[in-house]
Design a protein around this motif. Structure first.
Motif, PDB file in Angstrom:
ATOM      1  N   MET A  78      59.248  49.097  42.546  1.00  0.00           N
ATOM      2  CA  MET A  78      59.025  47.751  42.058  1.00  0.00           C
ATOM      3  C   MET A  78      58.625  47.865  40.587  1.00  0.00           C
ATOM      4  O   MET A  78      57.503  48.233  40.271  1.00  0.00           O
ATOM      5  N   LYS A  79      59.557  47.522  39.723  1.00  0.00           N
ATOM      6  CA  LYS A  79      59.321  47.671  38.286  1.00  0.00           C
ATOM      7  C   LYS A  79      59.365  46.364  37.516  1.00  0.00           C
ATOM      8  O   LYS A  79      58.904  46.293  36.388  1.00  0.00           O
ATOM      9  N   ARG A  80      59.954  45.323  38.100  1.00  0.00           N
ATOM     10  CA  ARG A  80      60.101  44.045  37.397  1.00  0.00           C
ATOM     11  C   ARG A  80      59.712  42.903  38.328  1.00  0.00           C
ATOM     12  O   ARG A  80      60.374  42.663  39.325  1.00  0.00           O
ATOM     13  N   ILE A  81      58.630  42.203  37.962  1.00  0.00           N
ATOM     14  CA  ILE A  81      58.085  41.134  38.794  1.00  0.00           C
ATOM     15  C   ILE A  81      58.178  39.822  38.026  1.00  0.00           C
ATOM     16  O   ILE A  81      57.814  39.750  36.857  1.00  0.00           O
ATOM     17  N   LEU A  82      58.658  38.799  38.690  1.00  0.00           N
ATOM     18  CA  LEU A  82      58.722  37.458  38.112  1.00  0.00           C
ATOM     19  C   LEU A  82      57.680  36.592  38.800  1.00  0.00           C
ATOM     20  O   LEU A  82      57.584  36.597  40.028  1.00  0.00           O
ATOM     21  N   VAL A 111      62.732  30.983  48.596  1.00  0.00           N
ATOM     22  CA  VAL A 111      62.672  31.873  49.756  1.00  0.00           C
ATOM     23  C   VAL A 111      64.028  31.927  50.456  1.00  0.00           C
ATOM     24  O   VAL A 111      64.508  32.999  50.832  1.00  0.00           O
ATOM     25  N   GLN A 112      64.658  30.779  50.636  1.00  0.00           N
ATOM     26  CA  GLN A 112      65.930  30.718  51.355  1.00  0.00           C
ATOM     27  C   GLN A 112      67.088  31.355  50.593  1.00  0.00           C
ATOM     28  O   GLN A 112      67.975  31.951  51.194  1.00  0.00           O
ATOM     29  N   PRO A 131      62.946  40.139  47.503  1.00  0.00           N
ATOM     30  CA  PRO A 131      61.759  39.660  48.215  1.00  0.00           C
ATOM     31  C   PRO A 131      61.012  38.587  47.424  1.00  0.00           C
ATOM     32  O   PRO A 131      60.975  38.621  46.193  1.00  0.00           O
ATOM     33  N   VAL A 132      60.423  37.647  48.168  1.00  0.00           N
ATOM     34  CA  VAL A 132      59.645  36.555  47.566  1.00  0.00           C
ATOM     35  C   VAL A 132      58.279  36.536  48.237  1.00  0.00           C
ATOM     36  O   VAL A 132      58.175  36.592  49.459  1.00  0.00           O
ATOM     37  N   ASP A 165      62.726  42.604  40.771  1.00  0.00           N
ATOM     38  CA  ASP A 165      62.548  43.252  42.067  1.00  0.00           C
ATOM     39  C   ASP A 165      61.837  42.374  43.087  1.00  0.00           C
ATOM     40  O   ASP A 165      62.057  42.509  44.292  1.00  0.00           O
ATOM     41  N   VAL A 166      60.933  41.490  42.610  1.00  0.00           N
ATOM     42  CA  VAL A 166      60.208  40.596  43.508  1.00  0.00           C
ATOM     43  C   VAL A 166      59.817  39.338  42.737  1.00  0.00           C
ATOM     44  O   VAL A 166      59.506  39.402  41.553  1.00  0.00           O
ATOM     45  N   ILE A 167      59.856  38.211  43.435  1.00  0.00           N
ATOM     46  CA  ILE A 167      59.461  36.922  42.856  1.00  0.00           C
ATOM     47  C   ILE A 167      58.145  36.506  43.517  1.00  0.00           C
ATOM     48  O   ILE A 167      58.018  36.548  44.739  1.00  0.00           O
TER      49      ILE A 167
END
Length: 139
Positions: free
Chosen positions: A1-5, A128-129, A134-135, A103-105
């Protein structure tokens, strides 16, 4: 996991999501992207152009929100950057995630009742939908 929004709008729920995202980014030494969407869809859907003053005011507020969030993240040692975009919040966040290999929101829950969700839907529900990554929805 390197980029998170993290989707951010300065609200209480968004603040909790930001705190969670900062903690996550810190734990994984990840880069954090703070994204605030200026939602003018109500105007566009009715065929009415928003007054220029209203647009500028929303843009200024969004930029201040993002700046404050970035400062908070950096004060915790997190590599963070922010952006404001105009559009539908869910679609804009999903597009940013795709364009930037997120990688993840992380998003805040709006806290709608079951009845409100049926009629209004929610940004978090749509993300989510439709997300391909992954959220995490923070309440």
């Amino acid at each position: 996991m390197k980029r998170i929004l993290v989707g951010y709008d300065g609200s209480e729920n968004a603040e909790r999501a930001l705190d969670f995202a900062i903690e996550l980014a810190s734990k994984f030494s990840a880069r954090l992207f703070v994204v605030e969407v200026i939602d003018l869809t109500l105007f566009y859907n009715t065929g009415i152009l928003p007054p220029l003053e209203a647009t500028k005011s929303l843009e200024e507020r969004a930029k201040k929100d993002v700046k404050r969030a970035i400062e908070k993240a950096k004060s915790k040692g997190v590599n963070a950057e922010g952006i404001t975009v105009e559009g539908d919040p869910a679609n804009s966040i999903l597009q940013f995630a795709t364009d930037n290999q997120i990688d993840v929101i992380v998003i805040g829950s709006r806290g709608l009742s079951k009845v409100q969700r049926i009629f209004l839907g929610s940004v978090s529900n749509k993300i989510v939908q439709e997300s391909k990554v992954p959220v995490v929805v923070v309440k």
